[in-house]
Write a protein that holds these residues in place. Structure first.
Motif, short mmCIF file in Angstrom:
data_model
loop_
_atom_site.label_atom_id
_atom_site.label_comp_id
_atom_site.label_asym_id
_atom_site.label_seq_id
_atom_site.Cartn_x
_atom_site.Cartn_y
_atom_site.Cartn_z
N VAL A 36 0.87 -1.17 0.00
CA VAL A 36 0.00 0.00 0.00
C VAL A 36 0.90 1.22 0.00
CG1 VAL A 36 -1.74 1.26 1.33
CG2 VAL A 36 -1.84 -1.22 1.21
N VAL A 37 0.58 2.20 -0.83
CA VAL A 37 1.41 3.39 -0.96
C VAL A 37 1.61 4.05 0.40
CG1 VAL A 37 1.55 5.67 -2.06
CG2 VAL A 37 0.57 3.75 -3.30
N ASN A 38 2.86 4.38 0.71
CA ASN A 38 3.24 5.05 1.96
C ASN A 38 2.87 4.26 3.21
OD1 ASN A 38 4.34 7.28 0.59
ND2 ASN A 38 2.31 8.20 0.42
N ASP A 39 2.82 2.95 3.10
CA ASP A 39 2.48 2.12 4.25
C ASP A 39 3.23 0.80 4.13
OD1 ASP A 39 1.36 0.56 6.25
OD2 ASP A 39 -0.70 1.14 5.80
N SER A 40 4.13 0.55 5.04
CA SER A 40 4.92 -0.69 4.99
C SER A 40 4.29 -1.79 5.84
CB SER A 40 6.35 -0.42 5.46
OG SER A 40 6.34 0.06 6.79
N GLY A 41 3.01 -1.66 6.13
CA GLY A 41 2.31 -2.65 6.94
C GLY A 41 2.13 -3.98 6.25
#
Length: 153
Positions: A36-41
């Motif tokens: 997910v863009v800007n989310d390294s979850g």
């Protein structure tokens, strides 16, 4: 965005028992494989039929996994999370952020609703067909197309 939750986000605890085929779901994401863009979850990408997660019913594709057995998954690589799952034991406790259409900005929940409106390709096709019909009428009226054949003037 990885560490902060939107005000409407709700984390839930889900306990799963490892079955013969493991926990019964696949994951994507991590600091080395952002999904997910800007989310390294870490996100649930697939729930396997007849697996523990499917039988339990609470974990869904698109949910974000925040913790495994109390271990925070923030800033971990995908492989590290896979290793955590492998060594988690038979009873696994997950803290999960349930997907919601207002939260995710990736493949789960943020795609435009193509059923509600015409796609730009469909609109382009209609406009192009209209231009072709108008051009045909124009050239026919000027004598360039008669008797089913194009003529030079």
């Amino acid at each position: 965005m990885n560490g902060s939750l939107p005000p409407s986000a709700k984390a839930v605890d889900i306990k799963l028992k490892r079955g013969p085929a493991g926990l019964g779901f696949n994951i994507v994401g991590g600091v080395d494989q952002q999904y997910v863009v800007n989310d390294s979850g870490i996100y649930v990408s697939k729930i396997k039929e007849d697996g523990s997660a499917a039988e339990d019913g609470r974990l869904q594709e698109g949910d974000k996994i925040l913790e495994i057995n109390g271990v925070n998954l923030e800033n971990l690589a995908h492989r590290e999370v896979v290793d955590l799952f492998r060594t988690a034991g038979d009873d696994v406790e997950l803290k999960v952020l349930k997907k919601s259409s207002g939260y995710t900005n990736g493949p789960f929940g943020s795609q435009p609703d193509h059923d509600a409106s015409m796609s730009s390709l469909g609109l382009f096709t209609i406009v192009l067909a209209g231009v072709a019909v108008a051009a045909f009428i124009y050239f026919r009226g000027r004598g360039y197309f008669t008797d089913g054949k194009w003529k030079k003037r």
